[in-house]
Design a protein around this motif. Structure first.
Motif, PDB file in Angstrom:
ATOM      1  N   TYR A 215       0.839  -1.190   0.000  1.00  0.00           N
ATOM      2  CA  TYR A 215       0.000   0.000   0.000  1.00  0.00           C
ATOM      3  C   TYR A 215       0.878   1.245   0.000  1.00  0.00           C
ATOM      4  O   TYR A 215       1.996   1.233   0.513  1.00  0.00           O
ATOM      5  CB  TYR A 215      -0.900   0.040   1.244  1.00  0.00           C
ATOM      6  CG  TYR A 215      -1.841  -1.132   1.355  1.00  0.00           C
ATOM      7  CD1 TYR A 215      -3.114  -1.071   0.806  1.00  0.00           C
ATOM      8  CD2 TYR A 215      -1.446  -2.303   2.007  1.00  0.00           C
ATOM      9  CE1 TYR A 215      -3.975  -2.149   0.906  1.00  0.00           C
ATOM     10  CE2 TYR A 215      -2.299  -3.383   2.107  1.00  0.00           C
ATOM     11  CZ  TYR A 215      -3.571  -3.303   1.557  1.00  0.00           C
ATOM     12  OH  TYR A 215      -4.418  -4.368   1.656  1.00  0.00           O
ATOM     13  N   LEU A 217       0.774   5.298   1.097  1.00  0.00           N
ATOM     14  CA  LEU A 217       0.082   6.374   1.804  1.00  0.00           C
ATOM     15  C   LEU A 217       0.920   7.638   1.659  1.00  0.00           C
ATOM     16  O   LEU A 217       2.085   7.668   2.046  1.00  0.00           O
ATOM     17  CB  LEU A 217      -0.074   6.029   3.295  1.00  0.00           C
ATOM     18  CG  LEU A 217      -0.527   7.175   4.206  1.00  0.00           C
ATOM     19  CD1 LEU A 217      -1.947   7.592   3.874  1.00  0.00           C
ATOM     20  CD2 LEU A 217      -0.410   6.781   5.666  1.00  0.00           C
ATOM     21  N   LEU A 219       1.255  11.457   2.810  1.00  0.00           N
ATOM     22  CA  LEU A 219       0.773  12.255   3.937  1.00  0.00           C
ATOM     23  C   LEU A 219       1.642  13.488   4.120  1.00  0.00           C
ATOM     24  O   LEU A 219       2.868  13.399   4.093  1.00  0.00           O
ATOM     25  CB  LEU A 219       0.823  11.399   5.211  1.00  0.00           C
ATOM     26  CG  LEU A 219       0.232  11.998   6.484  1.00  0.00           C
ATOM     27  CD1 LEU A 219      -1.284  12.045   6.400  1.00  0.00           C
ATOM     28  CD2 LEU A 219       0.669  11.188   7.698  1.00  0.00           C
ATOM     29  N   LEU A 225      -2.884  11.355  11.225  1.00  0.00           N
ATOM     30  CA  LEU A 225      -3.908  10.381  10.869  1.00  0.00           C
ATOM     31  C   LEU A 225      -4.773  10.037  12.073  1.00  0.00           C
ATOM     32  O   LEU A 225      -4.300  10.069  13.209  1.00  0.00           O
ATOM     33  CB  LEU A 225      -3.247   9.111  10.353  1.00  0.00           C
ATOM     34  CG  LEU A 225      -2.550   9.204   8.989  1.00  0.00           C
ATOM     35  CD1 LEU A 225      -1.652   7.995   8.778  1.00  0.00           C
ATOM     36  CD2 LEU A 225      -3.578   9.296   7.880  1.00  0.00           C
ATOM     37  N   TRP A 229      -7.010   4.810  11.132  1.00  0.00           N
ATOM     38  CA  TRP A 229      -6.707   5.068   9.718  1.00  0.00           C
ATOM     39  C   TRP A 229      -6.477   3.803   8.911  1.00  0.00           C
ATOM     40  O   TRP A 229      -6.890   3.707   7.748  1.00  0.00           O
ATOM     41  CB  TRP A 229      -5.502   6.000   9.600  1.00  0.00           C
ATOM     42  CG  TRP A 229      -4.180   5.409   9.986  1.00  0.00           C
ATOM     43  CD1 TRP A 229      -3.605   5.410  11.214  1.00  0.00           C
ATOM     44  CD2 TRP A 229      -3.269   4.720   9.114  1.00  0.00           C
ATOM     45  NE1 TRP A 229      -2.389   4.776  11.182  1.00  0.00           N
ATOM     46  CE2 TRP A 229      -2.149   4.347   9.898  1.00  0.00           C
ATOM     47  CE3 TRP A 229      -3.271   4.393   7.757  1.00  0.00           C
ATOM     48  CZ2 TRP A 229      -1.060   3.660   9.374  1.00  0.00           C
ATOM     49  CZ3 TRP A 229      -2.177   3.701   7.221  1.00  0.00           C
ATOM     50  CH2 TRP A 229      -1.102   3.345   8.027  1.00  0.00           C
ATOM     51  N   GLN A 230      -5.831   2.790   9.498  1.00  0.00           N
ATOM     52  CA  GLN A 230      -5.552   1.568   8.743  1.00  0.00           C
ATOM     53  C   GLN A 230      -6.838   0.846   8.378  1.00  0.00           C
ATOM     54  O   GLN A 230      -7.028   0.423   7.235  1.00  0.00           O
ATOM     55  CB  GLN A 230      -4.634   0.650   9.540  1.00  0.00           C
ATOM     56  CG  GLN A 230      -3.209   1.180   9.680  1.00  0.00           C
ATOM     57  CD  GLN A 230      -2.352   0.290  10.549  1.00  0.00           C
ATOM     58  OE1 GLN A 230      -2.620   0.117  11.733  1.00  0.00           O
ATOM     59  NE2 GLN A 230      -1.305  -0.261   9.974  1.00  0.00           N
ATOM     60  N   ALA A 233      -8.874   3.037   5.829  1.00  0.00           N
ATOM     61  CA  ALA A 233      -8.272   3.048   4.496  1.00  0.00           C
ATOM     62  C   ALA A 233      -8.493   1.708   3.795  1.00  0.00           C
ATOM     63  O   ALA A 233      -8.839   1.659   2.608  1.00  0.00           O
ATOM     64  CB  ALA A 233      -6.783   3.354   4.602  1.00  0.00           C
ATOM     65  N   ASP A 252      -4.028  11.655  -0.143  1.00  0.00           N
ATOM     66  CA  ASP A 252      -4.405  10.449  -0.863  1.00  0.00           C
ATOM     67  C   ASP A 252      -3.762   9.169  -0.334  1.00  0.00           C
ATOM     68  O   ASP A 252      -2.648   9.161   0.119  1.00  0.00           O
ATOM     69  CB  ASP A 252      -4.044  10.548  -2.353  1.00  0.00           C
ATOM     70  CG  ASP A 252      -3.355  11.842  -2.699  1.00  0.00           C
ATOM     71  OD1 ASP A 252      -3.950  12.885  -2.453  1.00  0.00           O
ATOM     72  OD2 ASP A 252      -2.220  11.776  -3.187  1.00  0.00           O
ATOM     73  N   VAL A 253      -4.519   8.088  -0.516  1.00  0.00           N
ATOM     74  CA  VAL A 253      -4.031   6.740  -0.249  1.00  0.00           C
ATOM     75  C   VAL A 253      -4.301   5.934  -1.508  1.00  0.00           C
ATOM     76  O   VAL A 253      -5.375   6.044  -2.077  1.00  0.00           O
ATOM     77  CB  VAL A 253      -4.791   6.086   0.924  1.00  0.00           C
ATOM     78  CG1 VAL A 253      -4.204   4.729   1.257  1.00  0.00           C
ATOM     79  CG2 VAL A 253      -4.784   6.993   2.118  1.00  0.00           C
TER      80      VAL A 253
END
Length: 347
Positions: A215, A217, A219, A225, A229-230, A233, A252-253
């Motif tokens: 993934y 992320l 930031l 966060l 958040w995990q 997301a 964005d993620v």
């Protein structure tokens, strides 16, 4: 009497100009060296430095902690300079205090030959970028930048970073000293790297190329966060049709597991813009699917810029920049309007 006054005045002028000229020549001599260590610090004035330590140490104690840590890292930089007396210079970029304060503090320091100038830029990232650009413009080949609050740094660590840069002069290499908290305590660039890391898009692409997980992320440094958040997301990115996710208030993620990086790479990553690289990347990703907004708590972004410039001014400027971009104004031009300075060439 008049003659004596003239002699005294001439002596005073000489006392002011001769040391000033000598200092100017010394600074030019130091700037011309091939390698440079830049130390970022604050002038250790009580009440303005190490504010998180004030409850435990008091204002004076926190200022002394700042002073001792800066002195310690300058000692190590001086040790390295003694190994390369004709090749290495040490520059101090400071915040707070005056030129006279810095001169009184550092001018007669033994074991190191350094000079100092104020940090320039809106935030830490801009200040660091400006420090690198100034060094390369002045002819330096390799630059290592460190903060002043790193007690464990040594001359050997600084030397290793410079040697890595020196051995890669034909390549665009960035040296990072990884910190336990996930950040970094040292960053080094050589002249070849400079033009490639000015824009945020280039920096984000460089980070994604070194990422090892499934993934991505992205930031901002001044954004926190939420605790969930995990989970938030993951749920968002698992929804069919979603190619990119965002928390409320932005940032964005990118997509799920093995598909995530391929999707990011399929749109060419972030464009190498000095501004609005995230807007353009999202525009490209929308051609492949939807932007999912996470449920639950959003991110919390620092209001520092709003407090400094005013909510109306910041919001109006951001809206104007976005509208101008949609109307076809190039990001390089928009960056000049936004940051108030010319953006360096990418070539």
């Amino acid at each position: 009497m008049a003659s004596r006054a003239a002699v005294l005045l001439a002596s005073a002028v000489a006392a002011l100009t001769v040391p000033g000229y000598a200092s100017y020549r010394r600074k030019r001599w130091l700037k011309s060296r091939r390698q440079r260590v830049i130390v970022f610090t604050r002038y250790p004035a009580p009440g303005t430095t190490k504010s998180r330590l004030i409850p435990a140490l008091g204002e004076q104690g926190a200022a002394l902690a700042q002073l001792h840590m800066t002195d310690a890292i300058l000692h190590e930089a001086g040790r390295l300079q003694q190994r390369n007396p004709e090749d290495l210079s040490v520059e101090v970029r400071y915040h707070g205090g005056t030129q006279e304060d810095m001169r009184y503090w550092l001018e007669r320091r033994t074991g190191i030959s350094c000079w100092w100038r104020v940090q320039e830029g809106e935030d830490l990232g801009q200040k660091m970028a400006n420090a690198f650009k100034d060094a390369f413009r002045e002819g330096t080949e390799n630059v290592v930048l460190v903060g002043s609050d790193i007690p464990a740094i040594t001359a050997d660590i600084l030397e290793e970073a410079l040697q890595t840069l020196n051995s890669s002069q034909e390549e665009d290499v960035c040296v990072l000293g990884p910190a336990i908290d996930g950040g970094y305590y040292l960053v080094g660039l050589n002249r070849q790297t400079d033009s490639r890391v000015i824009g945020r898009g280039m920096q984000l692409n460089a980070g994604s190329q070194h990422a090892s997980g499934d993934y991505l992320l992205f930031l901002h440094a001044d954004t926190q966060l939420p605790s969930s958040w995990q989970r938030d997301a993951y749920r968002t990115l698992c929804r069919p049709g979603v190619v990119v996710g965002a928390f409320p208030f932005g940032l964005d993620v990118v997509q799920d597991s093995s598909h995530s990086k391929r999707q990011f790479q399929s749109v060419g990553g972030f464009p190498e813009f000095p501004l609005l690289e995230d807007v353009e990347m999202l525009r490209r990703l929308k051609r492949h699917g939807h932007v999912g907004i996470t449920e639950g708590s959003g991110v919390i972004t620092s209001a520092r810029r709003f407090r400094k410039h005013g909510y109306l001014k910041v919001t109006s400027l951001n809206t104007f920049i976005l509208l101008a971009y949609q109307m076809g104004v190039h990001p390089d031009t928009l960056a000049v309007w936004y940051y108030g300075r010319k953006v360096p060439d990418k070539d």
